[in-house]
Design a protein around this motif. Structure first.
Motif, PDB file in Angstrom:
ATOM      1  N   VAL A  62       5.588   1.092   1.605  1.00 34.90           N
ATOM      2  CA  VAL A  62       6.243   1.576   0.388  1.00 34.90           C
ATOM      3  C   VAL A  62       7.740   1.598   0.656  1.00 34.90           C
ATOM      4  O   VAL A  62       8.185   2.110   1.691  1.00 34.90           O
ATOM      5  CB  VAL A  62       5.764   2.989   0.004  1.00 34.90           C
ATOM      6  CG1 VAL A  62       6.562   3.517  -1.190  1.00 34.90           C
ATOM      7  CG2 VAL A  62       4.275   3.005  -0.305  1.00 34.90           C
ATOM      8  N   ARG A 100       6.471   7.506   1.262  1.00 32.12           N
ATOM      9  CA  ARG A 100       5.616   7.040   2.370  1.00 32.12           C
ATOM     10  C   ARG A 100       4.856   8.189   3.021  1.00 32.12           C
ATOM     11  O   ARG A 100       3.779   7.984   3.587  1.00 32.12           O
ATOM     12  CB  ARG A 100       6.460   6.304   3.415  1.00 32.12           C
ATOM     13  CG  ARG A 100       6.913   4.918   2.969  1.00 32.12           C
ATOM     14  CD  ARG A 100       7.462   4.109   4.132  1.00 32.12           C
ATOM     15  NE  ARG A 100       8.709   4.636   4.655  1.00 32.12           N
ATOM     16  CZ  ARG A 100       9.917   4.318   4.211  1.00 32.12           C
ATOM     17  NH1 ARG A 100      10.045   3.461   3.202  1.00 32.12           N
ATOM     18  NH2 ARG A 100      11.006   4.827   4.752  1.00 32.12           N
ATOM     19  N   LEU A 113       4.367  -1.580  -2.091  1.00 34.82           N
ATOM     20  CA  LEU A 113       4.729  -0.947  -3.352  1.00 34.82           C
ATOM     21  C   LEU A 113       6.244  -0.784  -3.377  1.00 34.82           C
ATOM     22  O   LEU A 113       6.816  -0.096  -2.528  1.00 34.82           O
ATOM     23  CB  LEU A 113       4.045   0.417  -3.492  1.00 34.82           C
ATOM     24  CG  LEU A 113       2.511   0.404  -3.550  1.00 34.82           C
ATOM     25  CD1 LEU A 113       1.979   1.831  -3.566  1.00 34.82           C
ATOM     26  CD2 LEU A 113       2.021  -0.365  -4.762  1.00 34.82           C
ATOM     27  N   MET A 138       4.199   5.387  -8.741  1.00 35.22           N
ATOM     28  CA  MET A 138       3.419   4.849  -7.625  1.00 35.22           C
ATOM     29  C   MET A 138       1.939   5.173  -7.768  1.00 35.22           C
ATOM     30  O   MET A 138       1.072   4.317  -7.538  1.00 35.22           O
ATOM     31  CB  MET A 138       3.950   5.415  -6.303  1.00 35.22           C
ATOM     32  CG  MET A 138       3.218   4.920  -5.068  1.00 35.22           C
ATOM     33  SD  MET A 138       3.961   5.521  -3.525  1.00 35.22           S
ATOM     34  CE  MET A 138       3.464   7.263  -3.565  1.00 35.22           C
TER      35      MET A 138
END
Length: 240
Positions: A62, A100, A113, A138
């Protein structure tokens, strides 16, 4: 004389906050988060690639980017076209670290992502709004991956949200707007998970050093604020 906030809020009260999901139809996840006058569009993009250091590991990643429209502020801010400023880099890294912290990369597979946070209007707390809204974007993207069968398990471990706290005229305040932030003796940004654990605490005495008791008050106030934001996140995601 007792200190009165510009918008008449209580010292421990968040600004009026609204999280609107699915504002951009092309993104895998998107939200508009409004905290007082601060407005940020957060989008999540699923990329079928990972940074070089993760290739072949079977795990994902991420990352985040942050930008501010030129007239998001009271005076025009120059676009960062050729070179990103140190402030922007620091905010991007904070957003990425925060998101994260609540993702199990092994469940994401070798995909990344990308969370983009674009400030439409800035009135303090843009990095905190970006983290709070970025998480929802997300999570929506992960829900879509799960629903489509691309992944078998949801990689989201917990919610995460952020809020500012500070000291203005010796008063500990929650969720500072720009007018408060610009004169604060102490300014802190605190990131918490849905379990109440801390991801990051950024704090600076702008004028006068703060005491351990004041720091404890700010941390408890931030936990209260992030807890309320996380409840809003849950409500939004429960309806998506």
């Amino acid at each position: 004389m007792k200190y009165v906030r510009a918008d008449k809020r209580a010292f421990d009260e968040l600004r009026k906050t609204k999280i609107t999901p699915n504002v951009l139809p092309y993104a895998e996840g998107s939200v508009l988060i409004e905290m007082g006058k601060t407005k940020v569009i957060c989008t999540a993009t699923v990329e079928d690639k990972v940074p070089a250091f993760l290739r072949g590991t079977g795990t994902g990643w991420v990352t985040a980017e942050y930008a501010m429209l030129p007239r998001a502020t009271q005076t025009r801010t120059q676009r960062e076209i050729q070179r990103v400023s140190g402030r922007t880099q620091e905010i991007q890294r904070l957003i990425g670290r925060s998101l994260r912290a609540v993702v199990d990369f092994s469940k994401l597979g070798e995909r990344q992502l990308m969370i983009d946070c674009d400030v439409l209007m800035a009135d303090g707390g843009t990095r905190c709004a970006s983290i709070t809204g970025g998480f929802v974007a997300m999570a929506i993207a992960c829900q879509k991956l799960l629903k489509s069968g691309v992944i078998k398990e949801n990689p989201i471990i917990s919610e995460v949200a952020a809020v500012s706290v500070g000291i203005v005229q010796n008063n500990v305040l929650l969720d500072l707007c720009y007018d408060e932030d610009s004169v604060a003796e102490v300014d802190m940004n605190i990131v918490c998970t849905g379990k109440g654990d801390f991801v990051e605490i950024q704090g600076t005495a702008e004028h006068t050093p703060f005491t351990l008791d004041q720091m404890s008050q700010m941390i408890e106030l931030a936990r209260k604020g992030t807890g309320e934001l996380i409840e809003m996140q849950r409500e939004v995601l429960g309806k998506v």
